[in-house]
Design a protein around this motif. Structure first.
Motif, short mmCIF file in Angstrom:
data_model
loop_
_atom_site.label_atom_id
_atom_site.label_comp_id
_atom_site.label_asym_id
_atom_site.label_seq_id
_atom_site.Cartn_x
_atom_site.Cartn_y
_atom_site.Cartn_z
N ALA A 62 13.74 32.22 36.53
CA ALA A 62 12.33 31.41 37.24
C ALA A 62 12.54 30.22 36.42
O ALA A 62 12.25 29.10 37.33
N ASN A 63 12.96 29.90 35.17
CA ASN A 63 13.21 28.47 34.65
C ASN A 63 14.41 27.94 35.22
O ASN A 63 14.51 26.67 35.67
N THR A 64 15.16 28.55 35.55
CA THR A 64 16.54 28.11 35.98
C THR A 64 16.44 27.57 37.47
O THR A 64 16.71 26.60 37.75
N LEU A 65 15.87 28.47 38.31
CA LEU A 65 15.22 27.94 39.48
C LEU A 65 14.30 26.82 39.61
O LEU A 65 14.72 26.08 40.62
N SER A 66 13.35 26.64 38.57
CA SER A 66 12.45 25.79 38.61
C SER A 66 13.26 24.33 38.38
O SER A 66 13.15 23.26 39.08
N ARG A 67 14.13 24.57 37.66
CA ARG A 67 15.04 23.27 37.13
C ARG A 67 15.84 22.93 38.31
O ARG A 67 16.04 21.52 38.68
N MET A 68 16.62 23.95 39.03
CA MET A 68 17.28 23.65 40.16
C MET A 68 16.40 23.01 41.23
O MET A 68 17.32 22.05 41.80
N GLU A 69 15.46 23.37 41.33
CA GLU A 69 14.66 23.12 42.66
C GLU A 69 14.31 21.10 42.17
O GLU A 69 14.37 20.38 42.98
N ARG A 70 13.77 21.11 40.97
CA ARG A 70 13.43 19.93 40.61
C ARG A 70 14.61 18.75 40.58
O ARG A 70 14.57 17.69 41.00
N ASP A 71 16.07 19.40 40.26
CA ASP A 71 17.12 18.62 40.68
C ASP A 71 17.78 18.28 41.82
O ASP A 71 18.75 17.79 41.92
N GLY A 72 17.10 18.97 42.97
CA GLY A 72 17.57 18.93 44.24
C GLY A 72 18.54 19.64 44.59
O GLY A 72 19.39 19.48 45.58
N LEU A 73 18.92 20.93 43.79
CA LEU A 73 20.00 21.85 44.24
C LEU A 73 19.40 22.87 45.15
O LEU A 73 20.47 23.66 45.86
N ILE A 74 18.27 23.31 45.30
CA ILE A 74 17.82 24.31 45.95
C ILE A 74 16.33 24.19 46.62
O ILE A 74 15.62 23.19 45.86
N GLU A 75 15.94 24.75 47.52
CA GLU A 75 14.59 24.82 48.30
C GLU A 75 14.17 26.20 48.27
O GLU A 75 15.13 27.11 48.73
N ARG A 76 13.11 26.49 47.96
CA ARG A 76 12.23 27.93 48.50
C ARG A 76 11.67 27.57 49.66
O ARG A 76 10.87 26.84 49.78
N LYS A 77 11.89 28.80 50.39
CA LYS A 77 11.18 28.79 51.80
C LYS A 77 10.37 30.20 51.62
O LYS A 77 10.82 31.19 51.14
N THR A 78 9.35 30.22 52.55
CA THR A 78 8.62 31.56 52.65
C THR A 78 9.71 32.37 53.33
O THR A 78 10.15 32.07 54.64
N HIS A 79 9.64 33.86 52.85
CA HIS A 79 10.27 34.84 53.66
C HIS A 79 9.93 35.03 54.91
O HIS A 79 8.73 35.29 55.04
N PRO A 80 10.87 35.28 56.15
CA PRO A 80 10.39 35.28 57.39
C PRO A 80 9.56 36.69 57.47
O PRO A 80 8.68 36.71 58.36
N GLN A 81 9.92 37.66 56.85
CA GLN A 81 9.35 38.86 57.06
C GLN A 81 8.11 39.33 56.07
O GLN A 81 7.48 40.41 56.28
N ASP A 82 8.36 38.70 54.94
CA ASP A 82 7.20 39.10 53.87
C ASP A 82 6.84 37.87 53.05
O ASP A 82 7.60 37.09 52.45
N LYS A 83 5.86 37.53 53.33
CA LYS A 83 4.96 36.09 53.12
C LYS A 83 5.15 36.06 51.70
O LYS A 83 4.67 35.02 51.07
N ARG A 84 4.96 37.12 50.80
CA ARG A 84 5.00 37.26 49.29
C ARG A 84 6.28 36.86 48.67
O ARG A 84 6.25 36.49 47.50
N LYS A 85 7.45 36.93 49.58
CA LYS A 85 8.55 36.26 48.85
C LYS A 85 9.09 35.18 49.12
O LYS A 85 8.67 34.57 50.30
N GLN A 86 9.92 34.57 48.44
CA GLN A 86 10.56 33.35 48.88
C GLN A 86 12.05 33.51 49.04
O GLN A 86 12.73 34.12 48.12
N VAL A 87 12.70 32.49 50.02
CA VAL A 87 14.16 32.68 50.14
C VAL A 87 14.41 31.54 49.50
O VAL A 87 14.05 30.45 49.72
N ILE A 88 15.68 31.69 48.82
CA ILE A 88 16.06 30.29 48.09
C ILE A 88 17.45 29.90 48.76
O ILE A 88 18.16 30.90 48.92
#
Length: 138
Positions: A62-88
């Motif tokens: 979770a910390n790694t992904l947060s930093r990667m998002e902050r650094d512009g390496l990833i984006e998180r999108k809502t999962h198309p079939q399950d709104k509780r999940k995020q697609v990275i």
């Protein structure tokens, strides 16, 4: 020291330092590299998918992904079939650094295997894979 666990820990630290020396100019941190590799191999994974593939703690990822998002390496999108999940998904920035990141990791490996003959390196890698497999059975 004849403890395999101690030596493995030292080897991991050595690899991380070697990769860090080479990754800074590319734009990623050593701890982000496994996430990048998994996403380069199949973009659009969930955090659970990454947890299963990387065998790390939830909080660490979770910390790694947060930093990667902050650094512009990833984006998180809502999962198309399950709104509780995020697609990275990787950003263009992360995709554009793939070749340079792999080159940096290869250079880090090459530095650690300096003086090894090809068959020694291949044998060492096979032993490491076997140890990792055994660790998964513990």
């Amino acid at each position: 020291m004849n403890s395999a666990t101690y030596l493995a820990s030292q080897l991991a630290k050595s690899f991380s330092r070697s990769l860090q020396e080479r990754s800074a100019s590319v734009g990623f941190l050593p701890g982000q590299f496994p996430v990048l590799v998994e996403l380069w191999n199949g973009d659009g994974l969930t955090q659970k998918d990454l947890l299963d593939r990387l065998d790390v703690e939830q909080a660490t990822l979770a910390n790694t992904l947060s930093r990667m998002e902050r650094d512009g390496l990833i984006e998180r999108k809502t999962h198309p079939q399950d709104k509780r999940k995020q697609v990275i998904r990787l950003t263009d920035k992360a995709n554009s650094m793939r070749d340079a990141a792999i080159t940096a990791a290869t250079a880090a490996d090459d530095a650690l295997f300096a003086g090894f003959r090809t068959f020694e390196r291949e044998l060492m890698l096979e032993y490491i894979r076997r140890i990792i497999g055994n660790a998964g059975k513990v």
